[in-house]
Enzyme design. Structure first.
Site, PDB file in Angstrom:
ATOM      1  N   TRP A 168       6.612 -53.640  -0.788  1.00  0.00           N
ATOM      2  CA  TRP A 168       5.188 -53.457  -0.479  1.00  0.00           C
ATOM      3  C   TRP A 168       4.934 -51.959  -0.439  1.00  0.00           C
ATOM      4  O   TRP A 168       5.522 -51.249   0.377  1.00  0.00           O
ATOM      5  CB  TRP A 168       4.838 -54.064   0.877  1.00  0.00           C
ATOM      6  CG  TRP A 168       4.925 -55.569   0.940  1.00  0.00           C
ATOM      7  CD1 TRP A 168       5.284 -56.411  -0.067  1.00  0.00           C
ATOM      8  CD2 TRP A 168       4.669 -56.397   2.086  1.00  0.00           C
ATOM      9  NE1 TRP A 168       5.254 -57.713   0.368  1.00  0.00           N
ATOM     10  CE2 TRP A 168       4.873 -57.745   1.687  1.00  0.00           C
ATOM     11  CE3 TRP A 168       4.270 -56.139   3.397  1.00  0.00           C
ATOM     12  CZ2 TRP A 168       4.707 -58.814   2.560  1.00  0.00           C
ATOM     13  CZ3 TRP A 168       4.100 -57.200   4.265  1.00  0.00           C
ATOM     14  CH2 TRP A 168       4.310 -58.528   3.859  1.00  0.00           C
ATOM     15  N   ARG A 172      -3.323 -46.803  -5.369  1.00  0.00           N
ATOM     16  CA  ARG A 172      -4.761 -46.869  -5.646  1.00  0.00           C
ATOM     17  C   ARG A 172      -4.989 -47.584  -6.972  1.00  0.00           C
ATOM     18  O   ARG A 172      -4.145 -47.535  -7.878  1.00  0.00           O
ATOM     19  CB  ARG A 172      -5.370 -45.477  -5.679  1.00  0.00           C
ATOM     20  CG  ARG A 172      -5.073 -44.675  -6.940  1.00  0.00           C
ATOM     21  CD  ARG A 172      -5.573 -43.262  -6.792  1.00  0.00           C
ATOM     22  NE  ARG A 172      -5.620 -42.560  -8.075  1.00  0.00           N
ATOM     23  CZ  ARG A 172      -5.589 -41.241  -8.192  1.00  0.00           C
ATOM     24  NH1 ARG A 172      -5.509 -40.494  -7.093  1.00  0.00           N
ATOM     25  NH2 ARG A 172      -5.651 -40.660  -9.373  1.00  0.00           N
ATOM     26  N   ALA A 221       3.927 -50.099   4.512  1.00  0.00           N
ATOM     27  CA  ALA A 221       3.824 -49.926   3.062  1.00  0.00           C
ATOM     28  C   ALA A 221       3.631 -48.465   2.687  1.00  0.00           C
ATOM     29  O   ALA A 221       3.936 -48.062   1.560  1.00  0.00           O
ATOM     30  CB  ALA A 221       2.672 -50.770   2.519  1.00  0.00           C
ATOM     31  N   GLU A 280      -9.445 -36.209  -4.331  1.00  0.00           N
ATOM     32  CA  GLU A 280      -8.093 -36.335  -3.793  1.00  0.00           C
ATOM     33  C   GLU A 280      -7.995 -35.953  -2.317  1.00  0.00           C
ATOM     34  O   GLU A 280      -8.905 -35.369  -1.725  1.00  0.00           O
ATOM     35  CB  GLU A 280      -7.127 -35.465  -4.608  1.00  0.00           C
ATOM     36  CG  GLU A 280      -6.783 -36.061  -5.969  1.00  0.00           C
ATOM     37  CD  GLU A 280      -5.725 -37.142  -5.876  1.00  0.00           C
ATOM     38  OE1 GLU A 280      -5.442 -37.622  -4.759  1.00  0.00           O
ATOM     39  OE2 GLU A 280      -5.168 -37.501  -6.920  1.00  0.00           O
TER      40      GLU A 280
END
Length: 323
Positions: A168, A172, A221, A280
Site C-alpha cells: 500500500w 497521485r 502507506a 507541488e
C-alpha cells in the site's frame, strides 16, 4: 470515542474531528474548479478546522470532499491533533510521542488483517461501462495544473505475482477520462518494483486505489517501509488491532472494507499519457507535464454519500509534509 476505532474508520475519524470542533461542514455550494482547493489552502495557512464540503456543483448527489485531513491545528496544545488521530493517539500528543508510537510498531509483532466477505465500501458497485470517474467531485487544485486530480490523499494497492507482498503506497493520479487515469510509477519505489515483476511475466499489473481509507492505513502507506513488508500487517502492529479488508470485484487484491471509494483495474504494460503539470509540495508550479503510465479502471465501489479526501499541495505544512 475510542481513538483506535477512529484510526481504523474514516467516518469515525471525521466524527471525532467534529466533536473536537476541528471540522467545519460547509453547506454552501462550492465549485470543484479551484474554489474548494483555495479554501483548503487557506485552512492550511490559518490552521483552521478541516473543511467538509457537502454541496459541490455538478457532482454526484451526496458526494462530499474533505480538505486538510492531516493539516495542523491552531488549538492550544493540540497542534498535531489531526496527525495524532491517524495513529489512534490523543489530541495533545507531541511529535515525539507520535514518532515513539511508530517506532514501537516497528518492533511489534505484525497483526494480519481481518478478511471479510464484504464491507461498507460495497454499498455501490459500478462495473465496466458503468464506470464514470467524472461523476465524483474531482477537483482542479491549481490554476495551471494539467488536469483534475482524483488521487491526492489515497493509496495504491498492488501485490507481487507470488502473492507474498501486499503493498500500500501513497501516490497521485490525474483523471484522463471516464475510466482512465495517469500518474507516476517510479522504478525505485515499491509500485515500480512490483510492476516490473508483472512486466517480466508479460502482464499488466493488477491494481486498486483507496480513498477515505482508515487514517492509520493512509499514514502507513506514506511511510518508507522496507521492500517486502506488507502495510496491512503493519497497521495491526501500530494499533494492536486488525484492519478489516475485503476483496476487490475484478482482481485478487484486498482493500479496506470500510473505505469510502475504491478504484480497481490495472496498470498498463506500455500505454502512457501526459500527466501534469501539478502544483507541488515545495510551493512551486511546474510548467511541463511528463508521460506516465495509464491506469485503467474496470470497477468502482463506494459508500453511500462518499467522501473524497484531498491534499492541496503547496507551501508547508500540508499532508505531503505531515504524513
Amino acid at each position: 470515542m475510542n481513538l483506535v476505532n477512529c484510526a481504523l474508520d474514516f467516518r469515525s475519524f471525521i466524527a471525532e474531528l467534529g466533536y473536537r470542533k476541528d471540522l467545519l461542514n460547509i453547506q454552501r455550494e462550492v465549485s470543484a474548479d479551484l474554489e474548494l482547493a483555495a479554501i483548503t489552502r487557506r485552512v492550511y495557512e490559518q490552521r483552521l478546522p478541516a473543511p467538509l464540503f457537502s454541496n459541490i456543483r455538478d457532482a454526484m448527489p451526496g458526494a462530499r470532499v474533505l480538505g486538510a485531513p492531516a493539516g495542523m491545528s491552531a488549538m492550544p496544545g493540540q497542534v498535531y491533533s489531526r496527525l495524532a488521530l491517524h495513529s489512534g493517539l490523543a489530541a495533545n500528543s507531541t511529535p515525539k510521542q507520535i514518532i515513539a508510537a511508530i517506532r514501537r510498531a516497528v518492533k511489534a509483532k505484525p497483526i494480519a488483517p481481518e478478511y471479510c466477505s464484504s464491507g461498507l465500501v460495497k454499498e455501490n458497485i459500478w462495473l465496466d461501462n458503468e464506470v464514470d470517474l467524472s461523476r465524483f467531485p474531482v477537483p482542479l487544485l491549481h490554476a495551471k495544473d494539467g488536469g483534475r486530480y482524483f488521487g491526492t490523499y489515497g493509496f495504491h494497492v498492488i501485490q507481487s505475482p507470488d502473492g507474498k507482498w501486499n503493498s500500500w503506497g501513497i501516490g497521485r493520479l490525474m483523471m484522463l477520462d471516464r475510466n482512465r487515469l495517469t500518474g507516476p510509477v517510479i522504478a525505485t519505489q515499491h509500485i515500480g518494483l512490483i510492476r516490473e515483476m508483472w512486466r517480466q511475466e508479460g502482464k499488466s499489473t493488477p491494481w486498486a486505489m483507496v480513498f477515505g481509507a482508515p487514517p492509520a492505513a493512509v499514514a502507513i502507506a506514506g511511510m518508507p517501509l522496507a521492500a517486502g513488508v506488507s502495510e496491512p500487517d503493519y497497521v495491526g502492529a501500530l494499533l494492536g488491532k486488525s484492519i478489516a479488508v475485503t476483496k476487490t470485484e475484478t482482481n485478487d487484491l484486498w482493500v479496506p472494507a470500510n473505505a469510502e471509494i475504491v478504484l480497481e483495474g490495472e496498470i498498463s504494460l506500455s500505454e502512457q499519457a501526459l500527466e501534469g503539470p501539478m502544483g507541488e509540495y515545495h510551493g512551486y508550479q511546474p510548467t511541463e507535464g511528463h508521460q506516465q503510465p495509464v491506469f485503467h479502471v474496470h470497477a468502482i465501489t463506494f459508500r453511500n454519500n462518499p467522501i473524497l479526501p484531498i491534499c492541496v499541495a503547496g507551501t508547508p505544512p500540508e499532508e505531503n509534509h505531515t504524513i
